[in-house]
Design a protein around this motif. Structure first.
Motif, PDB file in Angstrom:
ATOM      1  N   LYS A 129      41.127  37.359  36.040  1.00 17.40           N
ATOM      2  CA  LYS A 129      40.351  36.128  36.016  1.00 17.40           C
ATOM      3  C   LYS A 129      38.872  36.436  35.795  1.00 17.40           C
ATOM      4  O   LYS A 129      38.388  37.507  36.139  1.00 17.40           O
ATOM      5  N   ARG A 130      38.165  35.449  35.227  1.00 16.29           N
ATOM      6  CA  ARG A 130      36.770  35.640  34.857  1.00 16.29           C
ATOM      7  C   ARG A 130      35.915  36.098  36.044  1.00 16.29           C
ATOM      8  O   ARG A 130      35.063  36.987  35.907  1.00 16.29           O
ATOM      9  N   GLU A 131      36.153  35.527  37.214  1.00 19.33           N
ATOM     10  CA  GLU A 131      35.325  35.876  38.373  1.00 19.33           C
ATOM     11  C   GLU A 131      35.592  37.280  38.887  1.00 19.33           C
ATOM     12  O   GLU A 131      34.799  37.819  39.682  1.00 19.33           O
ATOM     13  N   GLN A 132      36.680  37.909  38.460  1.00 14.14           N
ATOM     14  CA  GLN A 132      36.995  39.268  38.898  1.00 14.14           C
ATOM     15  C   GLN A 132      36.551  40.335  37.897  1.00 14.14           C
ATOM     16  O   GLN A 132      36.619  41.522  38.189  1.00 14.14           O
ATOM     17  N   ARG A 133      36.099  39.922  36.739  1.00 15.85           N
ATOM     18  CA  ARG A 133      35.862  40.883  35.663  1.00 15.85           C
ATOM     19  C   ARG A 133      34.665  41.798  35.912  1.00 15.85           C
ATOM     20  O   ARG A 133      34.664  42.944  35.479  1.00 15.85           O
ATOM     21  N   ALA A 134      33.641  41.308  36.577  1.00 16.68           N
ATOM     22  CA  ALA A 134      32.464  42.149  36.812  1.00 16.68           C
ATOM     23  C   ALA A 134      32.837  43.404  37.588  1.00 16.68           C
ATOM     24  O   ALA A 134      32.398  44.524  37.261  1.00 16.68           O
TER      25      ALA A 134
END
Length: 218
Positions: A90-95
């Protein structure tokens, strides 16, 4: 609303160039361009930043650019690039995933490099990212000479990524895949560009190698 202006500064192994672009909608128009060339012996890497800084100062004294904030493009010989694949989280986990991959794939401690990434592929199951890193001391020295020439660096990109972004901006999402070849003094960049992403190969030879080969043959 007036179109925005962007000043791009390209630092190569044997030149510095400045281009002032006017942006508006999907267009990108070159308003002003200047280039200053210099010669560095192949074995004298340590003086490259200083000589490049002197060339940029000469250029800025000669040309009157109305913009002082700039995007800085750094040459291929300074930058390590690597492509890695990870699960498409998910986008919020990518960092967090990107930082983990950077720590695993960049052969220096992350606090000793200036690094970033570009997402170049996402099929829903797998994410492809391009990592780019340069030694922090080299980037800081380069930013210092750019500042001494009267410019304020707002963003830094590898020259290969800057070229790809320009191609994508000009040709748009419907563009056919293209092979972009940038032959520099020290390195040659091969960039396979598609509208959604890119693949880069840096070859460790350029114009200087050709000049040396001609000299040896003669």
């Amino acid at each position: 609303m007036r179109p925005a202006r962007v000043l791009a500064v390209d630092c190569g192994a044997a030149h510095v160039a400045c281009g002032l672009f006017k942006t508006g909608g999907a267009t990108l128009e070159l308003e002003q361009f200047a280039c200053e060339r210099f010669v560095i012996p192949p074995v004298d890497d340590a003086s490259w930043v200083d000589v490049a800084g002197q060339a940029l100062a000469t250029l800025m004294a000669r040309e009157k650019f109305p913009v002082r904030e700039c995007i800085l493009s750094v040459p291929g010989h300074m930058v390590l690039t690597k492509f890695v694949k990870t699960p498409a989280v998910k986008r919020e986990q990518r960092a967090g995933v990107v930082r983990f991959e950077a720590a695993q794939n960049i052969p220096y401690p992350l606090d000793e490099v200036s690094w970033g990434h570009v997402e170049v592929g996402d099929d829903g199951a797998e994410l492809t990212i391009m990592l780019a890193a340069a030694k922090l001391d080299g980037i800081e020295a380069l930013c210092a000479v750019v500042a001494a020439a009267g410019l304020n660096v707002t963003r830094i990109e590898p020259g290969s990524v800057a070229l790809w972004r320009s191609w994508r901006r000009i040709h748009g999402a419907a563009a056919s895949p293209a092979l972009l070849v940038d032959i520099g003094a020290r390195a040659t960049l091969g960039i396979f560009a598609v509208s959604e992403g890119l693949f880069i190969r840096t070859l460790p030879f350029g114009g200087n190698a050709l000049t040396q080969a001609l000299g040896e043959s003669l």
